[in-house]
Design a protein around this motif. Structure first.
Motif, PDB file in Angstrom:
ATOM      1  N   LEU A 194       0.627  -1.117   0.220  1.00 31.65           N
ATOM      2  CA  LEU A 194      -0.054   0.086  -0.062  1.00 31.65           C
ATOM      3  C   LEU A 194       0.783   1.411   0.120  1.00 31.65           C
ATOM      4  O   LEU A 194       0.846   1.973   0.985  1.00 31.65           O
ATOM      5  N   ASP A 195       1.388   1.469  -1.131  1.00 34.70           N
ATOM      6  CA  ASP A 195       2.471   2.670  -1.190  1.00 34.70           C
ATOM      7  C   ASP A 195       1.534   3.833  -1.761  1.00 34.70           C
ATOM      8  O   ASP A 195       0.085   3.698  -1.986  1.00 34.70           O
ATOM      9  N   GLU A 196       2.291   4.774  -2.070  1.00 37.27           N
ATOM     10  CA  GLU A 196       1.238   6.161  -2.311  1.00 37.27           C
ATOM     11  C   GLU A 196       0.678   5.782  -3.820  1.00 37.27           C
ATOM     12  O   GLU A 196      -0.568   6.085  -3.962  1.00 37.27           O
ATOM     13  N   LYS A 197       1.151   5.183  -4.761  1.00 39.69           N
ATOM     14  CA  LYS A 197       0.486   4.731  -6.161  1.00 39.69           C
ATOM     15  C   LYS A 197      -0.676   4.023  -5.822  1.00 39.69           C
ATOM     16  O   LYS A 197      -1.780   4.310  -6.311  1.00 39.69           O
ATOM     17  N   MET A 198      -0.212   3.051  -5.011  1.00 43.89           N
ATOM     18  CA  MET A 198      -1.418   1.959  -5.020  1.00 43.89           C
ATOM     19  C   MET A 198      -2.501   2.548  -3.936  1.00 43.89           C
ATOM     20  O   MET A 198      -4.005   2.439  -4.723  1.00 43.89           O
ATOM     21  N   SER A 199      -2.248   3.556  -3.228  1.00 43.46           N
ATOM     22  CA  SER A 199      -3.208   4.253  -2.426  1.00 43.46           C
ATOM     23  C   SER A 199      -4.190   4.911  -3.018  1.00 43.46           C
ATOM     24  O   SER A 199      -5.558   4.863  -3.133  1.00 43.46           O
ATOM     25  N   LYS A 200      -3.718   5.915  -4.147  1.00 42.26           N
ATOM     26  CA  LYS A 200      -4.453   6.651  -4.902  1.00 42.26           C
ATOM     27  C   LYS A 200      -5.279   5.667  -5.932  1.00 42.26           C
ATOM     28  O   LYS A 200      -6.541   5.926  -5.967  1.00 42.26           O
ATOM     29  N   GLU A 201      -4.574   4.643  -6.453  1.00 45.43           N
ATOM     30  CA  GLU A 201      -5.600   3.814  -7.444  1.00 45.43           C
ATOM     31  C   GLU A 201      -6.605   3.112  -6.565  1.00 45.43           C
ATOM     32  O   GLU A 201      -7.699   2.971  -7.089  1.00 45.43           O
ATOM     33  N   ILE A 202      -6.458   2.650  -5.387  1.00 45.03           N
ATOM     34  CA  ILE A 202      -7.402   2.024  -4.483  1.00 45.03           C
ATOM     35  C   ILE A 202      -8.685   3.242  -4.314  1.00 45.03           C
ATOM     36  O   ILE A 202      -9.694   2.745  -4.310  1.00 45.03           O
ATOM     37  N   ILE A 203      -8.077   4.402  -3.877  1.00 48.10           N
ATOM     38  CA  ILE A 203      -9.278   5.345  -3.313  1.00 48.10           C
ATOM     39  C   ILE A 203     -10.084   5.540  -4.794  1.00 48.10           C
ATOM     40  O   ILE A 203     -11.287   5.741  -4.859  1.00 48.10           O
ATOM     41  N   ASN A 204      -9.463   5.809  -6.015  1.00 47.74           N
ATOM     42  CA  ASN A 204     -10.154   6.223  -7.286  1.00 47.74           C
ATOM     43  C   ASN A 204     -10.874   4.998  -7.802  1.00 47.74           C
ATOM     44  O   ASN A 204     -11.817   5.248  -8.536  1.00 47.74           O
ATOM     45  N   SER A 205     -10.691   3.584  -7.326  1.00 43.06           N
ATOM     46  CA  SER A 205     -11.238   2.557  -7.925  1.00 43.06           C
ATOM     47  C   SER A 205     -12.796   2.485  -7.222  1.00 43.06           C
ATOM     48  O   SER A 205     -13.555   2.119  -8.048  1.00 43.06           O
ATOM     49  N   GLY A 206     -13.138   3.174  -6.132  1.00 39.49           N
ATOM     50  CA  GLY A 206     -14.300   3.209  -5.758  1.00 39.49           C
ATOM     51  C   GLY A 206     -14.415   2.250  -4.429  1.00 39.49           C
ATOM     52  O   GLY A 206     -15.628   1.935  -4.189  1.00 39.49           O
ATOM     53  N   LEU A 207     -13.410   1.772  -3.962  1.00 43.28           N
ATOM     54  CA  LEU A 207     -13.479   0.832  -3.031  1.00 43.28           C
ATOM     55  C   LEU A 207     -14.217   1.466  -1.841  1.00 43.28           C
ATOM     56  O   LEU A 207     -14.034   2.372  -1.314  1.00 43.28           O
ATOM     57  N   ASP A 208     -15.057   0.508  -1.208  1.00 44.76           N
ATOM     58  CA  ASP A 208     -16.045   0.953  -0.045  1.00 44.76           C
ATOM     59  C   ASP A 208     -15.353   0.824   1.217  1.00 44.76           C
ATOM     60  O   ASP A 208     -15.645   1.635   2.057  1.00 44.76           O
ATOM     61  N   ILE A 209     -14.976  -0.415   1.577  1.00 46.45           N
ATOM     62  CA  ILE A 209     -14.395  -0.936   2.653  1.00 46.45           C
ATOM     63  C   ILE A 209     -12.941  -1.551   2.514  1.00 46.45           C
ATOM     64  O   ILE A 209     -12.939  -2.449   1.963  1.00 46.45           O
ATOM     65  N   MET A 210     -11.903  -1.037   3.364  1.00 44.54           N
ATOM     66  CA  MET A 210     -10.819  -1.622   3.518  1.00 44.54           C
ATOM     67  C   MET A 210     -10.532  -1.925   4.854  1.00 44.54           C
ATOM     68  O   MET A 210     -10.274  -1.186   5.690  1.00 44.54           O
ATOM     69  N   ILE A 211     -10.054  -3.327   5.203  1.00 39.61           N
ATOM     70  CA  ILE A 211      -9.999  -3.945   6.224  1.00 39.61           C
ATOM     71  C   ILE A 211      -8.417  -4.330   6.363  1.00 39.61           C
ATOM     72  O   ILE A 211      -7.926  -5.265   5.862  1.00 39.61           O
ATOM     73  N   TYR A 212      -7.680  -3.625   7.263  1.00 43.22           N
ATOM     74  CA  TYR A 212      -6.356  -4.016   7.660  1.00 43.22           C
ATOM     75  C   TYR A 212      -6.186  -5.260   8.433  1.00 43.22           C
ATOM     76  O   TYR A 212      -6.692  -5.386   9.563  1.00 43.22           O
ATOM     77  N   SER A 213      -5.280  -6.298   8.128  1.00 45.85           N
ATOM     78  CA  SER A 213      -5.126  -7.238   9.172  1.00 45.85           C
ATOM     79  C   SER A 213      -3.528  -6.951   9.854  1.00 45.85           C
ATOM     80  O   SER A 213      -2.563  -6.858   8.848  1.00 45.85           O
ATOM     81  N   PHE A 214      -3.522  -6.619  11.054  1.00 48.32           N
ATOM     82  CA  PHE A 214      -2.416  -6.120  11.764  1.00 48.32           C
ATOM     83  C   PHE A 214      -2.331  -6.677  13.164  1.00 48.32           C
ATOM     84  O   PHE A 214      -3.134  -6.224  13.945  1.00 48.32           O
ATOM     85  N   ASP A 215      -1.371  -7.718  13.392  1.00 50.29           N
ATOM     86  CA  ASP A 215      -1.562  -8.473  14.452  1.00 50.29           C
ATOM     87  C   ASP A 215      -0.396  -8.008  15.578  1.00 50.29           C
ATOM     88  O   ASP A 215       0.761  -8.300  15.235  1.00 50.29           O
TER      89      ASP A 215
END
Length: 464
Positions: A194-215
């Motif tokens: 999830l770098d800057e480029k991917m972050s912008k692509e995901i936001i622009n894609s219209g994704l509604d919910i993103m769940i991070y897995s972080f233990d």
């Protein structure tokens, strides 16, 4: 643990909802946020939902208002039905023709856009059950999205056994789902890519919910729980990715996607809950913890002192609850013991498909070993070859496979080798056998269900 509001909610593998069934204790506990906030947030931001934006192209103001009203009603009904649909099916004994005649459509359809993962988490089935390092082709994803849209499926999730950001076509796949009117799109991610480029692509894609897995709430615990598969996985890097995503979303003035983070509860991670909560409370919309389910890692979710006490009481517990009783501890250290099993909601809510179109009945059936149909001929033509490739690499301890000790996935149910569409499989005889077994309290006759570790399928009694 008193510096946050603790609401116990959660359903399925990664979704959330408040339960209308008082006997069902839920696997996910929200430390902030929750179902009510999620629903109100989605409704209040429906004008920003990309599905709405696609639908209103070339529409006048009156038409736009009608579309918005319909989408809000559809979303509210979907969230209500998430619990009501299985509950009503249990009470009214709906399966087979009765289930179909009551217009019970899938509420969610999971597409495994990537079965490959770049981590080697010790609590994951990937380390013990061979899993192909493959991604779903865009053409197949689009074809399956079309089928979901024709059934008016309200929600789609774009991952299962792997890391979805490893599929370079993911943003295009999400965008296509929104174009076809899918109201809610979801992914789980480990955030390594999830770098800057991917972050912008995901936001622009219209994704509604993103769940991070972080233990883990500390660097030491996180890096122990989530080691890299091909190189070091850094706590600092992943935390930075998640923090930067929040900044990028704000900079782009985007309401979507809503973000959530979750951590599995083990004896080690629960000690760091306060630190974990404080790390993320200001940079994600929801913070949650999830019950640990055994997948081969033999991690402890109960402390040694308590285990010793339980062993001393073992005879009495067996007499009272039976030899198959299991234990569970929540985030507040309350201890529960199982008094029996409950019918599972998942076969009445959703279906999922592997990267090559093999349909499984639930997300706890790793490898879709109880296959209920095929959406692509690849699902049966591929056979075991991709699984065997991974197993052989693990046996040779090739790079990226050193920590794996693999078995081939079992074959509990193999339907006729023919391609069907999503509707036929959803109302097909294979999945309805499972529904019937759960309704009639005979889930133990379904091999994969008999030993399922999913905490929400147990009746729990508080003992400590």
């Amino acid at each position: 643990m008193n510096n946050y509001k603790n609401n116990i909610v959660g359903i399925g593998c990664d979704f959330q909802n408040e339960s209308n069934d008082n006997s069902r204790k839920l696997a996910i506990e929200n430390l902030s946020g929750g179902e009510k906030q999620r629903v109100s947030w989605m409704i209040n931001n429906m004008k920003n939902n990309k599905a709405y934006k696609y639908k209103i192209v070339n529409k006048n103001n009156i038409e736009k208002k009608i579309i918005l009203k319909n989408l809000i009603e559809n979303y509210s009904l979907y969230r209500k039905n998430w619990k009501d649909q299985p509950l009503n099916s249990f009470h009214q004994k709906l399966h087979g023709d009765k289930f179909e005649k009551n217009n019970k459509s899938p509420l969610c359809f999971d597409l495994e856009v990537a079965s490959v993962c770049d981590l080697a988490c010790g609590f994951c089935y990937r380390q013990y059950v061979s899993t192909p390092d493959k991604i779903m082709k865009k053409d197949l994803a689009f074809k399956l999205i079309d089928q979901a849209a024709e059934l008016n499926v309200p929600s789609m999730k774009f991952n299962w056994r792997g890391e979805p950001l490893l599929n370079p076509k993911l943003p295009a796949i999400i965008d296509y789902a929104k174009k076809r009117g899918i109201l809610e799109t979801i992914i789980n991610t480990n955030a390594t890519k999830l770098d800057e480029k991917m972050s912008k692509e995901i936001i622009n894609s219209g994704l509604d919910i993103m769940i991070y897995s972080f233990d883990g709430g500390t660097k030491e615990i996180y890096e122990k729980m989530r080691p890299g598969r091909f190189g070091k996985n850094s706590f600092d890097d992943i935390y930075k990715n998640i923090k930067n995503f929040s900044k990028i979303r704000k900079k782009l003035k985007s309401k979507f996607p809503r973000t959530k983070i979750q951590m599995i509860l083990t004896d080690e991670t629960r000690k760091a809950q306060n630190k974990y909560f404080n790390l993320f409370k200001d940079i994600v919309d929801e913070v949650s913890v999830k019950q640990y389910t055994e997948r081969g890692g033999n991690l402890s979710d109960l402390n040694k002192k308590f285990e010793a006490e339980i062993k001393s009481q073992k005879k009495d517990l067996i007499n009272q609850f039976g030899k198959d009783a299991v234990l569970m501890k929540d985030s507040k250290d309350n201890i529960y013991i199982s008094e029996g099993r409950l019918p599972c909601e998942q076969p009445f809510q959703r279906l999922l498909t592997t990267y090559d179109g093999k349909v499984g009945m639930c997300c706890y059936d790793w490898g879709a070993t109880h296959t209920v149909g095929y959406l692509s001929k690849l699902g049966f033509e591929n056979g075991d070859q991709e699984y065997l490739k991974v197993k052989r690499k693990a046996e040779k301890k090739s790079k990226g496979f050193e920590m794996m000790n693999l078995e081939m996935p079992k074959k509990h149910n193999l339907p006729e080798k023919k391609v069907q569409d999503l509707k036929k499989i959803w109302h097909g005889k294979e999945i309805n056998k499972v529904r019937k077994a759960h309704i009639e309290d005979k889930a133990g006759e379904v091999n994969i269900c008999k030993t399922c570790p999913f905490k929400e399928t147990y009746k729990w009694k508080k003992i400590s």
